[in-house]
Motif scaffolding. Structure first.
Motif, PDB file in Angstrom:
ATOM      1  N   TYR A 175       2.287   1.982  -3.480  1.00 56.11           N
ATOM      2  CA  TYR A 175       1.291   2.400  -4.335  1.00 56.11           C
ATOM      3  C   TYR A 175       0.993   4.142  -4.096  1.00 56.11           C
ATOM      4  O   TYR A 175       1.451   5.231  -5.378  1.00 56.11           O
ATOM      5  CB  TYR A 175      -0.194   2.874  -3.911  1.00 56.11           C
TER       6      TYR A 175
ATOM      7  N   LYS B 266       0.234  -1.116   0.222  1.00 59.44           N
ATOM      8  CA  LYS B 266       0.260   0.255   0.269  1.00 59.44           C
ATOM      9  C   LYS B 266       0.704   1.210  -0.402  1.00 59.44           C
ATOM     10  O   LYS B 266       0.905   1.879  -0.777  1.00 59.44           O
ATOM     11  CB  LYS B 266      -0.917  -0.310   1.527  1.00 59.44           C
TER      12      LYS B 266
ATOM     13  N   LYS C  64      -5.589   6.753   2.472  1.00 61.21           N
ATOM     14  CA  LYS C  64      -6.305   6.138   1.519  1.00 61.21           C
ATOM     15  C   LYS C  64      -7.208   6.425   0.719  1.00 61.21           C
ATOM     16  O   LYS C  64      -6.743   5.730  -0.305  1.00 61.21           O
ATOM     17  CB  LYS C  64      -7.968   5.993   3.143  1.00 61.21           C
ATOM     18  N   SER C  65      -7.565   7.874   0.368  1.00 58.93           N
ATOM     19  CA  SER C  65      -7.458   8.057  -0.691  1.00 58.93           C
ATOM     20  C   SER C  65      -6.399   8.008  -1.308  1.00 58.93           C
ATOM     21  O   SER C  65      -6.512   7.655  -3.186  1.00 58.93           O
ATOM     22  CB  SER C  65      -7.817   9.778  -0.643  1.00 58.93           C
ATOM     23  N   SER C  66      -5.159   8.500  -1.039  1.00 57.10           N
ATOM     24  CA  SER C  66      -4.186   8.475  -1.864  1.00 57.10           C
ATOM     25  C   SER C  66      -3.911   6.699  -2.429  1.00 57.10           C
ATOM     26  O   SER C  66      -3.835   6.712  -3.588  1.00 57.10           O
ATOM     27  CB  SER C  66      -2.507   8.369  -1.259  1.00 57.10           C
ATOM     28  N   TYR C  67      -4.028   5.743  -1.734  1.00 59.90           N
ATOM     29  CA  TYR C  67      -3.983   4.608  -1.795  1.00 59.90           C
ATOM     30  C   TYR C  67      -4.922   4.324  -2.936  1.00 59.90           C
ATOM     31  O   TYR C  67      -4.215   3.729  -4.445  1.00 59.90           O
ATOM     32  CB  TYR C  67      -3.951   3.800  -0.659  1.00 59.90           C
ATOM     33  N   LYS C  68      -5.760   4.502  -2.802  1.00 56.28           N
ATOM     34  CA  LYS C  68      -6.767   4.014  -4.327  1.00 56.28           C
ATOM     35  C   LYS C  68      -6.307   4.711  -5.414  1.00 56.28           C
ATOM     36  O   LYS C  68      -6.343   3.771  -6.691  1.00 56.28           O
ATOM     37  CB  LYS C  68      -8.614   4.427  -4.169  1.00 56.28           C
ATOM     38  N   PHE C  69      -5.957   6.323  -5.134  1.00 60.71           N
ATOM     39  CA  PHE C  69      -5.787   6.785  -6.988  1.00 60.71           C
ATOM     40  C   PHE C  69      -4.918   5.872  -7.427  1.00 60.71           C
ATOM     41  O   PHE C  69      -3.992   5.795  -8.532  1.00 60.71           O
ATOM     42  CB  PHE C  69      -5.274   8.330  -6.202  1.00 60.71           C
TER      43      PHE C  69
ATOM     44  N   LYS D 197      -3.289   3.017  -6.512  1.00 65.34           N
ATOM     45  CA  LYS D 197      -3.577   1.482  -7.284  1.00 65.34           C
ATOM     46  C   LYS D 197      -4.093   1.710  -8.684  1.00 65.34           C
ATOM     47  O   LYS D 197      -3.797   0.639  -9.656  1.00 65.34           O
ATOM     48  CB  LYS D 197      -4.581   0.878  -6.613  1.00 65.34           C
ATOM     49  N   LYS D 198      -5.152   2.709  -9.439  1.00 67.98           N
ATOM     50  CA  LYS D 198      -5.449   3.124 -10.148  1.00 67.98           C
ATOM     51  C   LYS D 198      -4.719   3.349 -11.249  1.00 67.98           C
ATOM     52  O   LYS D 198      -4.401   2.512 -12.543  1.00 67.98           O
ATOM     53  CB  LYS D 198      -6.658   4.067 -10.129  1.00 67.98           C
TER      54      LYS D 198
ATOM     55  N   GLU E  15      -4.148  15.161  -6.217  1.00 72.41           N
ATOM     56  CA  GLU E  15      -3.017  14.344  -5.226  1.00 72.41           C
ATOM     57  C   GLU E  15      -2.405  14.055  -5.128  1.00 72.41           C
ATOM     58  O   GLU E  15      -1.184  13.323  -3.868  1.00 72.41           O
ATOM     59  CB  GLU E  15      -3.078  12.737  -6.876  1.00 72.41           C
TER      60      GLU E  15
END
Length: 865
Positions: free
Chosen positions: A28, A25, A110-115, A117-118, A95
């Motif tokens: 990412y 994580k 949490k937000s940076s992780y999702k971005f 990952k995309k 970001e």
């Protein structure tokens, strides 16, 4: 110990997994900036690969090829990725600002992780697409569509019936070539378009439908290119090939296909072999449908089935006109609807004119505008908007295609007659000859040439044929006539200098500035007293100045009430055609007058009650009706080619029949007042080669029409004798008992028998059996008959003893025949033919029938009179 050890191992594993997960994580987040840069770079490489591929695709598609499904799918996925990466890059700075601790951590993990990952996921997708974007082939040849849709009206107003007939023919296996012919603007192309589009709308097993516009200037290479484009032969190198090589290529492709070829606007025979079209055969499954203005083209194209596309009926014409004008206009004023219907009728059912005038009248919302339109269409139709630029030029191309100037002049001459006027063919040919339009030939050619020209005009759909009671007529469609007058009067290079004012209620001569420049004048169906000659019941005497018309070539006095011909007429030495038919009051023709007409080619005078006037003749002229004196004069007319005459004695008839000249030029003969004979051998008339009509009238002492001569020649009788005779009238011959001789008139179309009081049967079966047994073996009696008119025959018991076949009979008129209780009809007599039977209701009720089926077959066609 074991349990403690086990617990320790489990805790280590969980810790390791948690650590790996945390590190992943963190990656990412920590690698986000590098991944965004890499994603942008890799996307750029992917788009470059896509652009290279698209150039290859475009080149292939220009060659009418189709990109493969793999290429289509890959390009679609690249497009999606491009959009998605763009969306990620749009929030890049936002970001990155969330990152902290040198980029290893985030203010919002949490937000940076999702971005992150995309971004990492898209990087893998881009890499995968880049690897998949290598294609050996990018496109393939396009499978041909069955047909290409053609723009057309949603419904084909008035053409549905003929479309159904044509489509049924196309579906018939044995029908391979279909011709659609008709005048310009009648809807042939519309019909062909509907056929083309129908192949798209219904299931069929044809590989391809090919549409080709041929046009007047037929060019084989242009036709080949249209066909080649449809079947995939589109390379520039192919277009540069010779006609022969192109034909070979087309043939190789089409011979293995089931195809339909639609040829629009054919003006002459298209040599299909030269084009490369395989001809229909057992091995070639194809249909060929074409449109043309010329019936002859259907013959030259060797059609299996032909269809004439007719003008619309009144109801269908109104529907089309109403559609083009629009309900808004038609409902704007109470008077407009009725006026619009009059305008629609002026269009003559021709779709081109209905559409042109309908569009011009859209938004004409006052009755005055519509009334003015009616005036223009009746008096000067060429001035109506759209006619001179859109309608007449299209129709004129048919005129332009006529073989020579002579035939063009013959066509324009027909416009001198009124609208809807039925012109008898023989009269028309007389006019052409009398006005020097036709060259002068010998008898065997003069009328044949005229009939040939009529055939050319009919087959070009510039004239329409009609047959009424055995007489042959032609007439001009109203719009074709308007076009002809436009050519004759207004087209400078074609001007014939016509003055035509027909049916406009003139009471005097029209006011025209330059009468001397006018070549032909037609003032028919007016109320002019000082000029009109034929069909003038008030004309009892010719004007004294008529002798001044020394150049006059055609003089028609038929159906006038003129009493005598003045001797002054001898000045008309150029006269070629003199018509005196049915001048029932004409009693006097000066002796030696007719002999002055040395240029006379045509003399028609049946129904003329003449005597020859000369004091030296004495009483013999009354006895013989002057016929023998006139015959002597006629024998001296070396140019005479066509004659119809009335003879009033057996002696005059004998002299007449002894002349080879009269045998070769007589078209009509009336024998009348034969008070010097009780018998007449009608078979002696068989030598009159061109006899068209025969009248036997007012022979009160005549008891028998003999056929003695035919007993000798009957074996050689067919087919020359009485070949042209098709009209026979026997009137007021009260002592005749039968007319069996008419069985030898093979082409009889019109038969009239009236006031023959002792006539008991028309055809005597007994006489036929006794005197002509060969006739009984192969009966085909009266099979060409179109019209029968029998009246005032009080003793007539039968027409023939058994039923006859009447495949062409249209009307059967019976009046004053009380003893005629049975007609020679059975249920097979007129299959497929609607016969109008006219007579009194009492006579009809008392008729006896062969059987109930016969009665039921003819019951609907009775017309009381």
């Amino acid at each position: 110990m074991g349990n403690v050890c086990s617990a320790s191992v489990s805790c280590d594993a969980v810790f390791t997994r948690c650590l790996d997960c945390a590190i992943g994580k963190t990656a990412y987040i920590s690698e986000l900036k590098d991944n965004l840069d890499a994603l942008q770079t890799e996307l750029q490489k992917l788009l470059e690969a896509r652009n290279d591929l698209m150039r290859r695709v475009n080149i292939a598609e220009q060659k009418q090829m189709k990109r493969t499904d793999q290429v289509r799918g890959w390009l679609s996925r690249v497009q999606n990725v491009e959009v998605e990466v763009g969306e990620l890059q749009e929030i890049r700075s936002q970001e990155i600002e969330k990152l902290c601790l040198g980029g290893y951590c985030s203010k919002n993990c949490k937000s940076s992780y999702k971005f992150g990952k995309k971004v990492a996921g898209k990087l893998k997708v881009v890499a995968t697409l880049k690897g998949e974007g290598v294609f050996e082939g990018v496109a393939e040849k396009v499978p041909l569509s069955v047909a290409e849709v053609k723009p057309s009206e949603a419904t084909i107003v008035g053409l549905q019936l003929i479309f159904d007939q044509v489509w049924r023919s196309i579906e018939e296996e044995q029908v391979t070539i279909v011709g659609l012919y008709g005048m310009g603007g009648v809807g042939k192309t519309t019909l062909l378009t509907q056929i083309n589009n129908t192949f798209l709308n219904i299931s069929n097993d044809y590989d391809t439908v090919i549409w080709v516009v041929v046009s007047r200037d037929l060019q084989v290479d242009r036709i080949q290119e249209m066909i080649g484009q449809k079947i995939g032969l589109v390379e520039e190198s192919w277009k540069n090939k010779s006609v022969e090589d192109k034909a070979s290529d087309i043939f190789k492709i089409l011979r293995n296909k089931k195809f339909v070829l639609l040829l629009d606007d054919v003006w002459e025979r298209v040599d299909l072999t030269t084009v490369g079209i395989p001809l229909p055969s057992e091995n070639v499954a194809c249909k060929i449908v074409f449109t043309t203005r010329f019936l002859d083209v259907c013959g030259r194209m060797e059609v299996n089935r032909k269809f004439k596309v007719e003008c619309l009926g009144e109801e269908e014409a109104w529907k089309l006109f109403e559609k083009k004008v629009g309900r808004e206009t038609l409902s704007n004023h109470p008077d407009i609807l009725e006026l619009a219907q009059i305008v629609a009728k002026e269009c003559g059912g021709l779709p081109l004119v209905l559409v042109t005038i309908g569009r011009a009248m859209t938004f004409k919302k006052t009755p005055q505008e519509w009334r003015y339109a009616i005036q223009i269409l009746r008096r000067a139709p060429s001035k109506f908007p759209g006619m001179e630029k859109q309608v007449y030029p299209l129709l004129k191309s048919s005129y332009d295609s006529l073989p020579d100037d002579k035939i063009k002049s013959c066509f324009l001459y027909c416009s001198l007659f009124p609208e809807d006027f039925r012109i008898r063919k023989t009269k028309l040919i007389d006019c052409w000859l009398g006005e020097n339009i036709l060259d002068v030939y010998d008898q065997s050619e003069v009328h044949n040439h005229g009939y040939y020209i009529i055939g050319v005009l009919v087959h070009a759909c510039l004239l329409e044929e009609e047959e009424i009671r055995g007489e042959h007529y032609v007439k001009m469609h109203d719009v074709i006539r308007d076009m002809a007058l436009w050519i004759a009067c207004e087209v400078k290079e074609e001007q014939q200098k016509f003055l035509v004012q027909v049916g406009v209620e003139l009471t005097g001569a029209p006011k025209v500035k330059e009468w001397e420049d006018i070549k032909r004048i037609s003032l028919m169906e007016n109320k002019i007293e000082s000029l009109k000659l034929s069909y003038n019941k008030f004309l009892t005497k010719l004007p004294s100045g008529i002798s001044n018309l020394v150049s006059l070539q055609y003089l028609d006095l038929s159906w006038s009430t003129i009493i005598e011909l003045p001797m002054e007429l001898k000045a008309l030495v150029g006269l070629k055609c003199l018509i005196l038919e049915n001048t029932r009051n004409l009693c006097t023709i000066p002796r030696n007058l007719i002999s002055h007409f040395s240029a006379l080619h045509i003399l028609r005078m049946t129904g003329c009650s003449y005597n020859v006037s000369d004091q030296e003749i004495g009483e013999d002229s009354v006895l013989f009706g002057g016929g023998e004196y006139l015959l002597e004069e006629l024998l001296g007319l070396h140019s005479l080619n066509v004659l119809s005459i009335t003879l009033k004695s057996r002696y005059a008839l004998q002299r007449f029949l002894s002349s080879r000249k009269f045998q070769n030029c007589t078209h009509g003969l009336s024998v009348r007042y034969f008070d010097d004979s009780r018998t007449l051998d009608v078979s002696s008339l068989a030598d009159l080669k061109y006899l068209h009509r025969l009248n036997i009238l007012n022979c009160e002492k005549l008891e028998e029409l003999k056929i003695e001569h035919l007993k000798v020649v009957q074996k050689t009788l067919e087919p020359d004798h009485f070949h042209d005779l098709n009209r026979v009238q026997v009137v007021s011959c009260s002592k005749i008992r039968d007319l069996t001789w008419v069985v030898f008139v093979r082409n009889l179309k019109y038969l009239k028998i009236e006031s023959c009081y002792e006539l008991e049967e028309i055809i005597s079966g007994r006489k036929l059996g006794e005197e002509f047994p060969e006739m009984m073996e192969n009966l085909n009696l009266l099979s060409k008959l179109h019209s029968a008119n029998i009246r005032n025959l009080p003793n007539l018991k039968r027409i023939y003893w058994k039923a006859l076949r009447f495949p062409h009979l249209e009307e059967f008129y019976v009046r004053g025949c009380p003893k005629l209780k049975k007609l020679p009809l059975d249920s097979n007599s007129a299959k497929g033919q609607k016969i109008v039977i006219s007579g009194s209701e009492n006579w009809w009720k008392e008729l006896k029938w062969e059987n109930e089926a016969t009665q039921n077959a003819f019951l609907p066609y009775f017309k009381p009179c």
